[in-house]
Design a protein around this motif. Structure first.
Motif, short mmCIF file in Angstrom:
data_model
loop_
_atom_site.label_atom_id
_atom_site.label_comp_id
_atom_site.label_asym_id
_atom_site.label_seq_id
_atom_site.Cartn_x
_atom_site.Cartn_y
_atom_site.Cartn_z
N ARG A 17 32.62 48.16 45.57
CA ARG A 17 33.09 48.83 44.36
C ARG A 17 34.18 48.09 43.60
NH1 ARG A 17 32.97 54.98 46.61
NH2 ARG A 17 30.75 54.94 47.02
N SER A 18 34.81 47.11 44.22
CA SER A 18 35.93 46.48 43.53
C SER A 18 36.10 45.02 43.92
CB SER A 18 37.23 47.23 43.84
OG SER A 18 37.59 47.07 45.20
N LEU A 19 36.88 44.34 43.11
CA LEU A 19 37.31 42.98 43.41
C LEU A 19 38.80 43.07 43.69
CD1 LEU A 19 36.47 39.96 43.42
CD2 LEU A 19 37.24 39.87 41.07
N GLN A 20 39.23 42.50 44.82
CA GLN A 20 40.62 42.59 45.23
C GLN A 20 41.16 41.20 45.49
OE1 GLN A 20 40.78 45.09 48.72
NE2 GLN A 20 39.49 46.65 47.78
N LEU A 21 42.44 41.01 45.18
CA LEU A 21 43.11 39.75 45.51
C LEU A 21 44.23 40.07 46.49
CD1 LEU A 21 43.36 36.71 45.01
CD2 LEU A 21 45.00 37.25 43.21
N TRP A 22 44.18 39.38 47.63
CA TRP A 22 45.14 39.60 48.71
C TRP A 22 45.93 38.32 48.96
CZ3 TRP A 22 45.53 44.13 51.76
CH2 TRP A 22 44.61 45.13 51.44
N ASP A 23 47.18 38.49 49.35
CA ASP A 23 48.01 37.39 49.83
C ASP A 23 48.44 37.79 51.24
OD1 ASP A 23 49.65 35.24 50.24
OD2 ASP A 23 51.16 35.84 48.79
N GLY A 24 47.70 37.31 52.22
CA GLY A 24 47.93 37.75 53.60
C GLY A 24 47.55 39.21 53.73
N SER A 25 48.51 40.05 54.12
CA SER A 25 48.24 41.48 54.29
C SER A 25 48.65 42.30 53.07
CB SER A 25 48.95 42.01 55.53
OG SER A 25 50.36 41.85 55.36
N ARG A 62 34.58 46.67 40.05
CA ARG A 62 33.68 45.56 39.74
C ARG A 62 33.16 45.62 38.32
NH1 ARG A 62 29.62 44.93 44.68
NH2 ARG A 62 28.31 44.42 42.92
N SER A 63 32.95 46.82 37.81
CA SER A 63 32.41 46.97 36.46
C SER A 63 33.38 46.52 35.38
CB SER A 63 32.03 48.44 36.21
OG SER A 63 33.18 49.27 36.31
N GLU A 64 34.65 46.31 35.74
CA GLU A 64 35.67 45.94 34.76
C GLU A 64 36.08 44.48 34.81
OE1 GLU A 64 38.97 48.61 35.06
OE2 GLU A 64 37.70 50.38 34.90
N VAL A 65 35.49 43.69 35.72
CA VAL A 65 35.87 42.28 35.81
C VAL A 65 34.69 41.39 35.47
CG1 VAL A 65 37.71 42.64 37.49
CG2 VAL A 65 35.42 42.15 38.29
N ARG A 66 35.02 40.18 35.04
CA ARG A 66 34.01 39.16 34.72
C ARG A 66 34.46 37.87 35.38
NH1 ARG A 66 34.17 35.73 30.32
NH2 ARG A 66 35.84 37.01 29.47
N LEU A 67 33.52 37.16 36.00
CA LEU A 67 33.82 35.91 36.69
C LEU A 67 33.19 34.75 35.94
CD1 LEU A 67 32.93 37.05 40.32
CD2 LEU A 67 35.15 37.18 39.18
N THR A 68 33.94 33.67 35.77
CA THR A 68 33.40 32.45 35.20
C THR A 68 33.91 31.28 36.03
OG1 THR A 68 35.24 32.24 33.63
CG2 THR A 68 33.27 33.35 32.84
N THR A 69 33.20 30.16 35.99
CA THR A 69 33.64 28.97 36.71
C THR A 69 33.91 27.84 35.73
OG1 THR A 69 31.37 28.22 37.05
CG2 THR A 69 32.35 29.54 38.80
N VAL A 70 34.78 26.95 36.13
CA VAL A 70 35.10 25.76 35.37
C VAL A 70 34.71 24.57 36.23
CG1 VAL A 70 36.92 24.42 34.28
CG2 VAL A 70 37.01 26.93 34.20
#
Length: 72
Positions: free
Chosen positions: A4-12, A20-28
């Motif tokens: 359901r979501s994309l999360q960014l973690w730094d350790g714990s 997920r419906s609110e994010v867009r991914l692109t690559t460079v």
């Protein structure tokens, strides 16, 4: 990336979480993953060289695209 979501973690510590419906991914040039939320770029991520690198990110992007019914 979860179902359901994309999360960014730094350790714990979770730095952020967006549906997920609110994010867009692109690559460079396959060297950097950009994460967009609305009209803002919220993260620039470098893939790890290990098994959790581009393969995991590509799988996540495919799931996101399939769930949104379009392209990301």
């Amino acid at each position: 990336m979860t179902d359901r979501s994309l999360q960014l973690w730094d350790g714990s510590v979770r730095l952020w979480r967006h549906p997920r419906s609110e994010v867009r991914l692109t690559t460079v040039e396959r060297s950097l993953l950009l994460v967009h939320h609305g009209d803002r770029e919220i993260a620039e991520l470098l893939p790890m060289a290990e098994a959790n690198g581009w393969d995991a990110l590509t799988l996540g992007a495919r799931r996101l695209r399939a769930a949104s019914g379009g392209s990301c």
